[in-house]
Design a protein around this motif. Structure first.
Motif, PDB file in Angstrom:
ATOM      1  N   GLU A 136       6.375  -1.510  -5.642  1.00 17.64           N
ATOM      2  CA  GLU A 136       5.789  -2.640  -4.931  1.00 17.64           C
ATOM      3  C   GLU A 136       4.556  -3.160  -5.662  1.00 17.64           C
ATOM      4  O   GLU A 136       4.320  -4.370  -5.724  1.00 17.64           O
ATOM      5  CB  GLU A 136       5.438  -2.251  -3.487  1.00 17.64           C
ATOM      6  CG  GLU A 136       5.041  -3.455  -2.662  1.00 17.64           C
ATOM      7  CD  GLU A 136       4.835  -3.161  -1.187  1.00 17.64           C
ATOM      8  OE1 GLU A 136       4.391  -4.097  -0.490  1.00 17.64           O
ATOM      9  OE2 GLU A 136       5.100  -2.029  -0.742  1.00 17.64           O
ATOM     10  N   THR A 137       3.768  -2.262  -6.244  1.00 15.32           N
ATOM     11  CA  THR A 137       2.578  -2.673  -7.006  1.00 15.32           C
ATOM     12  C   THR A 137       2.988  -3.526  -8.200  1.00 15.32           C
ATOM     13  O   THR A 137       2.398  -4.587  -8.448  1.00 15.32           O
ATOM     14  CB  THR A 137       1.790  -1.442  -7.481  1.00 15.32           C
ATOM     15  OG1 THR A 137       1.437  -0.661  -6.349  1.00 15.32           O
ATOM     16  CG2 THR A 137       0.530  -1.850  -8.228  1.00 15.32           C
ATOM     17  N   LEU A 140       4.026  -6.948  -6.957  1.00 18.32           N
ATOM     18  CA  LEU A 140       2.872  -7.741  -6.525  1.00 18.32           C
ATOM     19  C   LEU A 140       2.038  -8.225  -7.709  1.00 18.32           C
ATOM     20  O   LEU A 140       1.513  -9.343  -7.696  1.00 18.32           O
ATOM     21  CB  LEU A 140       1.993  -6.937  -5.561  1.00 18.32           C
ATOM     22  CG  LEU A 140       2.509  -6.866  -4.126  1.00 18.32           C
ATOM     23  CD1 LEU A 140       1.712  -5.853  -3.324  1.00 18.32           C
ATOM     24  CD2 LEU A 140       2.456  -8.225  -3.453  1.00 18.32           C
ATOM     25  N   THR A 155      -1.356 -17.543  -2.085  1.00 17.35           N
ATOM     26  CA  THR A 155      -0.556 -16.428  -2.603  1.00 17.35           C
ATOM     27  C   THR A 155      -1.447 -15.422  -3.316  1.00 17.35           C
ATOM     28  O   THR A 155      -1.246 -14.205  -3.198  1.00 17.35           O
ATOM     29  CB  THR A 155       0.543 -16.954  -3.556  1.00 17.35           C
ATOM     30  OG1 THR A 155       1.286 -17.979  -2.897  1.00 17.35           O
ATOM     31  CG2 THR A 155       1.489 -15.849  -3.974  1.00 17.35           C
ATOM     32  N   TYR A 158      -3.126 -13.306  -0.684  1.00 18.97           N
ATOM     33  CA  TYR A 158      -2.172 -12.375  -0.077  1.00 18.97           C
ATOM     34  C   TYR A 158      -1.929 -11.183  -1.009  1.00 18.97           C
ATOM     35  O   TYR A 158      -1.951 -10.030  -0.578  1.00 18.97           O
ATOM     36  CB  TYR A 158      -0.847 -13.078   0.244  1.00 18.97           C
ATOM     37  CG  TYR A 158       0.248 -12.093   0.599  1.00 18.97           C
ATOM     38  CD1 TYR A 158       0.276 -11.472   1.844  1.00 18.97           C
ATOM     39  CD2 TYR A 158       1.221 -11.742  -0.336  1.00 18.97           C
ATOM     40  CE1 TYR A 158       1.238 -10.535   2.155  1.00 18.97           C
ATOM     41  CE2 TYR A 158       2.202 -10.810  -0.034  1.00 18.97           C
ATOM     42  CZ  TYR A 158       2.204 -10.206   1.215  1.00 18.97           C
ATOM     43  OH  TYR A 158       3.167  -9.278   1.519  1.00 18.97           O
ATOM     44  N   CYS A 159      -1.687 -11.438  -2.286  1.00 19.07           N
ATOM     45  CA  CYS A 159      -1.401 -10.381  -3.258  1.00 19.07           C
ATOM     46  C   CYS A 159      -2.581  -9.422  -3.391  1.00 19.07           C
ATOM     47  O   CYS A 159      -2.395  -8.200  -3.434  1.00 19.07           O
ATOM     48  CB  CYS A 159      -1.048 -10.974  -4.626  1.00 19.07           C
ATOM     49  SG  CYS A 159       0.562 -11.795  -4.634  1.00 19.07           S
ATOM     50  N   LYS A 161      -4.882  -8.782  -1.162  1.00 20.60           N
ATOM     51  CA  LYS A 161      -4.991  -8.014   0.082  1.00 20.60           C
ATOM     52  C   LYS A 161      -3.945  -6.901   0.107  1.00 20.60           C
ATOM     53  O   LYS A 161      -4.246  -5.746   0.417  1.00 20.60           O
ATOM     54  CB  LYS A 161      -4.810  -8.937   1.287  1.00 20.60           C
ATOM     55  CG  LYS A 161      -4.904  -8.229   2.611  1.00 20.60           C
ATOM     56  CD  LYS A 161      -4.676  -9.195   3.767  1.00 20.60           C
ATOM     57  CE  LYS A 161      -4.628  -8.425   5.070  1.00 20.60           C
ATOM     58  NZ  LYS A 161      -3.775  -9.000   6.050  1.00 20.60           N
ATOM     59  N   ARG A 162      -2.718  -7.227  -0.234  1.00 19.71           N
ATOM     60  CA  ARG A 162      -1.640  -6.238  -0.216  1.00 19.71           C
ATOM     61  C   ARG A 162      -1.862  -5.154  -1.277  1.00 19.71           C
ATOM     62  O   ARG A 162      -1.590  -3.975  -1.025  1.00 19.71           O
ATOM     63  CB  ARG A 162      -0.286  -6.942  -0.428  1.00 19.71           C
ATOM     64  CG  ARG A 162       0.892  -6.021  -0.320  1.00 19.71           C
ATOM     65  CD  ARG A 162       1.053  -5.466   1.092  1.00 19.71           C
ATOM     66  NE  ARG A 162       2.121  -4.479   1.089  1.00 19.71           N
ATOM     67  CZ  ARG A 162       2.024  -3.271   1.611  1.00 19.71           C
ATOM     68  NH1 ARG A 162       0.917  -2.900   2.221  1.00 19.71           N
ATOM     69  NH2 ARG A 162       3.025  -2.432   1.558  1.00 19.71           N
ATOM     70  N   GLN A 164      -4.742  -4.082  -2.311  1.00 14.35           N
ATOM     71  CA  GLN A 164      -5.790  -3.202  -1.783  1.00 14.35           C
ATOM     72  C   GLN A 164      -5.199  -2.213  -0.780  1.00 14.35           C
ATOM     73  O   GLN A 164      -5.536  -1.029  -0.781  1.00 14.35           O
ATOM     74  CB  GLN A 164      -6.910  -4.026  -1.126  1.00 14.35           C
ATOM     75  CG  GLN A 164      -8.067  -3.208  -0.608  1.00 14.35           C
ATOM     76  CD  GLN A 164      -8.743  -2.397  -1.710  1.00 14.35           C
ATOM     77  OE1 GLN A 164      -8.952  -2.871  -2.820  1.00 14.35           O
ATOM     78  NE2 GLN A 164      -9.089  -1.151  -1.385  1.00 14.35           N
ATOM     79  N   GLU A 165      -4.267  -2.691   0.065  1.00 10.92           N
ATOM     80  CA  GLU A 165      -3.610  -1.802   1.033  1.00 10.92           C
ATOM     81  C   GLU A 165      -2.803  -0.730   0.312  1.00 10.92           C
ATOM     82  O   GLU A 165      -2.775   0.437   0.728  1.00 10.92           O
ATOM     83  CB  GLU A 165      -2.677  -2.614   1.953  1.00 10.92           C
ATOM     84  CG  GLU A 165      -3.409  -3.520   2.914  1.00 10.92           C
ATOM     85  CD  GLU A 165      -2.488  -4.479   3.650  1.00 10.92           C
ATOM     86  OE1 GLU A 165      -1.248  -4.445   3.415  1.00 10.92           O
ATOM     87  OE2 GLU A 165      -2.986  -5.272   4.452  1.00 10.92           O
ATOM     88  N   LEU A 166      -2.157  -1.087  -0.801  1.00 14.13           N
ATOM     89  CA  LEU A 166      -1.385  -0.113  -1.574  1.00 14.13           C
ATOM     90  C   LEU A 166      -2.285   0.939  -2.229  1.00 14.13           C
ATOM     91  O   LEU A 166      -1.916   2.107  -2.333  1.00 14.13           O
ATOM     92  CB  LEU A 166      -0.523  -0.811  -2.614  1.00 14.13           C
ATOM     93  CG  LEU A 166       0.673  -1.601  -2.059  1.00 14.13           C
ATOM     94  CD1 LEU A 166       1.357  -2.384  -3.178  1.00 14.13           C
ATOM     95  CD2 LEU A 166       1.652  -0.714  -1.348  1.00 14.13           C
ATOM     96  N   GLN A 169      -3.067   3.301   0.490  1.00 15.38           N
ATOM     97  CA  GLN A 169      -1.880   4.103   0.782  1.00 15.38           C
ATOM     98  C   GLN A 169      -1.696   5.194  -0.278  1.00 15.38           C
ATOM     99  O   GLN A 169      -1.365   6.331   0.058  1.00 15.38           O
ATOM    100  CB  GLN A 169      -0.644   3.188   0.838  1.00 15.38           C
ATOM    101  CG  GLN A 169       0.607   3.873   1.340  1.00 15.38           C
ATOM    102  CD  GLN A 169       1.763   2.895   1.477  1.00 15.38           C
ATOM    103  OE1 GLN A 169       1.595   1.675   1.436  1.00 15.38           O
ATOM    104  NE2 GLN A 169       2.944   3.441   1.643  1.00 15.38           N
TER     105      GLN A 169
END
Length: 175
Positions: A136-137, A140, A155, A158-159, A161-162, A164-166, A169
């Motif tokens: 997923e990284t 992205l 976009t 969004y990328c 933010k996502r 950073q969440e990864l 995780q």
């Protein structure tokens, strides 16, 4: 009014089925209601109001010495009262209970199949989780690069933010 009962069309038709073998009858329609006229020793007039497929019988007094008419009419009144009071006969109750039981059985089968499916799925290892996060990284990062080239700010945000969440995780997986 002494009697005012609501009944469905089927109940009225069953009543007429019993009556027509012995007595002639006819319907007289007015603007607001229908009157069922039954010709026996006397002429019986039963005023019905029809609304949305339901008939409402409203009479003040009815006396008769005719046994067949009396029995059929009492059965009609009895069935209408049972429906009004939501009293089920044994066949309706049995049918309802069977339907309820079938619904319970379906729920039980669904739960069992869900449990069986959960047993079939192997638990995810840390290595598998890390591989998923890496894929997923990579995706992205490619999407972020395209968004920067095309200057798509929404976009890009969004990328970021996502991603950073990864990162968070990944830290959880490794700890």
């Amino acid at each position: 009014m002494n009697i005012e009962l609501e009944m469905n069309k089927t109940l009225v038709e069953e009543f007429l089925g019993k009556i027509k073998t012995v007595y002639p009858y006819k319907w007289i329609e007015n603007k607001e209601d229908k009157t069922l006229v039954i010709y026996g020793e006397k002429q019986y007039q039963l005023p019905f109001k029809e609304k949305e497929g339901l008939f409402t019988l409203a009479i003040e007094e009815l006396t008769t010495s005719e046994r067949t008419f009396s029995i059929a009419f009492n059965e009609l009144l009895f069935e209408a009262r049972k429906k009004m009071m939501r009293i089920e006969n044994i066949y309706e109750r049995k049918k309802r209970r069977i339907e309820e039981r079938q619904e319970e059985i379906q729920v039980i089968h669904l739960r069992r199949s869900e449990k069986a499916q959960l047993r079939l799925v192997a638990p995810m290892t840390k290595q598998t989780e890390m591989n998923i996060v890496k894929l997923e990284t990579d995706y992205l990062l490619m999407e972020l690069h395209e968004a920067l080239v095309k200057n798509e700010e929404e976009t890009v945000q969004y990328c970021k933010k996502r991603l950073q969440e990864l990162v968070e995780q990944t830290q959880k997986i490794l700890s």
